[in-house]
Design a protein around this motif. Sequence first.
Motif, PDB file in Angstrom:
ATOM      1  N   HIS A  32      20.246 -35.664  -9.419  1.00  0.00           N
ATOM      2  CA  HIS A  32      19.577 -35.230 -10.652  1.00  0.00           C
ATOM      3  C   HIS A  32      19.350 -33.715 -10.638  1.00  0.00           C
ATOM      4  O   HIS A  32      19.565 -33.037 -11.647  1.00  0.00           O
ATOM      5  N   ARG A  36      20.902 -30.815 -13.202  1.00  0.00           N
ATOM      6  CA  ARG A  36      20.101 -29.826 -13.934  1.00  0.00           C
ATOM      7  C   ARG A  36      20.599 -28.408 -13.642  1.00  0.00           C
ATOM      8  O   ARG A  36      20.649 -27.557 -14.525  1.00  0.00           O
ATOM      9  N   THR A 104      13.194 -33.239 -12.550  1.00  0.00           N
ATOM     10  CA  THR A 104      12.982 -33.102 -13.994  1.00  0.00           C
ATOM     11  C   THR A 104      12.997 -31.652 -14.458  1.00  0.00           C
ATOM     12  O   THR A 104      12.688 -31.380 -15.617  1.00  0.00           O
ATOM     13  N   GLU A 106      13.848 -28.268 -16.072  1.00  0.00           N
ATOM     14  CA  GLU A 106      14.682 -27.966 -17.233  1.00  0.00           C
ATOM     15  C   GLU A 106      15.717 -26.891 -16.878  1.00  0.00           C
ATOM     16  O   GLU A 106      15.391 -25.909 -16.203  1.00  0.00           O
ATOM     17  N   ALA A 236       8.464 -39.564 -11.706  1.00  0.00           N
ATOM     18  CA  ALA A 236       9.816 -39.094 -12.015  1.00  0.00           C
ATOM     19  C   ALA A 236      10.669 -40.231 -12.551  1.00  0.00           C
ATOM     20  O   ALA A 236      11.451 -40.033 -13.506  1.00  0.00           O
ATOM     21  N   MET A 239       9.749 -40.790 -16.125  1.00  0.00           N
ATOM     22  CA  MET A 239      10.204 -39.704 -16.997  1.00  0.00           C
ATOM     23  C   MET A 239      11.704 -39.767 -17.265  1.00  0.00           C
ATOM     24  O   MET A 239      12.161 -39.399 -18.344  1.00  0.00           O
ATOM     25  N   LEU A 240      12.465 -40.243 -16.282  1.00  0.00           N
ATOM     26  CA  LEU A 240      13.921 -40.210 -16.392  1.00  0.00           C
ATOM     27  C   LEU A 240      14.551 -41.572 -16.660  1.00  0.00           C
ATOM     28  O   LEU A 240      15.768 -41.670 -16.743  1.00  0.00           O
TER      29      LEU A 240
END
Length: 241
Positions: A32, A36, A104, A106, A236, A239-240
């Motif tokens: 992940h 990102r 997570t 950005e 997490a 959220m994902l």
Amino acid sequence: MSSLVLIPARMASTRLPGKPLADIAGKPMIVHVACRAADSGLGRVVVATDAEAVAEAVRAHGFEAVMTRGDHESGSDRIFEALKRLDPEARVETVVNLQGDLPTVEPATIRAALAPLDDPAVDIATLGVEICREDEKTNPNVVKIVASPVSETRLRALYFTRATAPWGEGPLYHHVGLYAYRRAALERFVSLGPSPLEKRERLEQLRALEAGMRIDAEIVRSVPLGVDTPEDLERARQMLS
């Protein structure tokens, strides 16, 4: 500038062993983070690890990994070894050190970390977020930047501390430990021994300030979730998912 995003990852986490491979929505956490980083558009993305299992998982998802020694004391030492392996001809000018436990984060936040290096006087760039919650102002786990404003979106760091600082009216800023180094600055940083204030506060970035290096912080809107505990991992996943 030629940039390289390096993501240090080790399996020996005290509070969450094996966390780079923790499953989040069907992918290992480290993948992940690599996704990102790739979406940030800053250039080549490589995971630097001392565990074959991490390297295999990263490569299985189409990303690049490089093996490093297992005895590094910090992520900075690990990424410098990786940099020398990946770029022995010293073509890379800037290195982004992106922690492998920020699934997570950005892409725009990663890009923002590079912005202070537009100023040639800056050696190391990082991020800050204004603290809004009162309990975080006195929490020693929330590292504060004592800084002088350079512009509406940028601070020049004078000190980093776990204490509530600076005193008086005005905003306090939470330090986000995502760094962009000029190559020469990273090389100098890892050549220095741990400094007195670094050891006292347990904050590696103080080594640079004590050596006279300049650190500027770009102000961003939110702190990315760092996964350090099973509770963080559940957040997490929610959220994902």
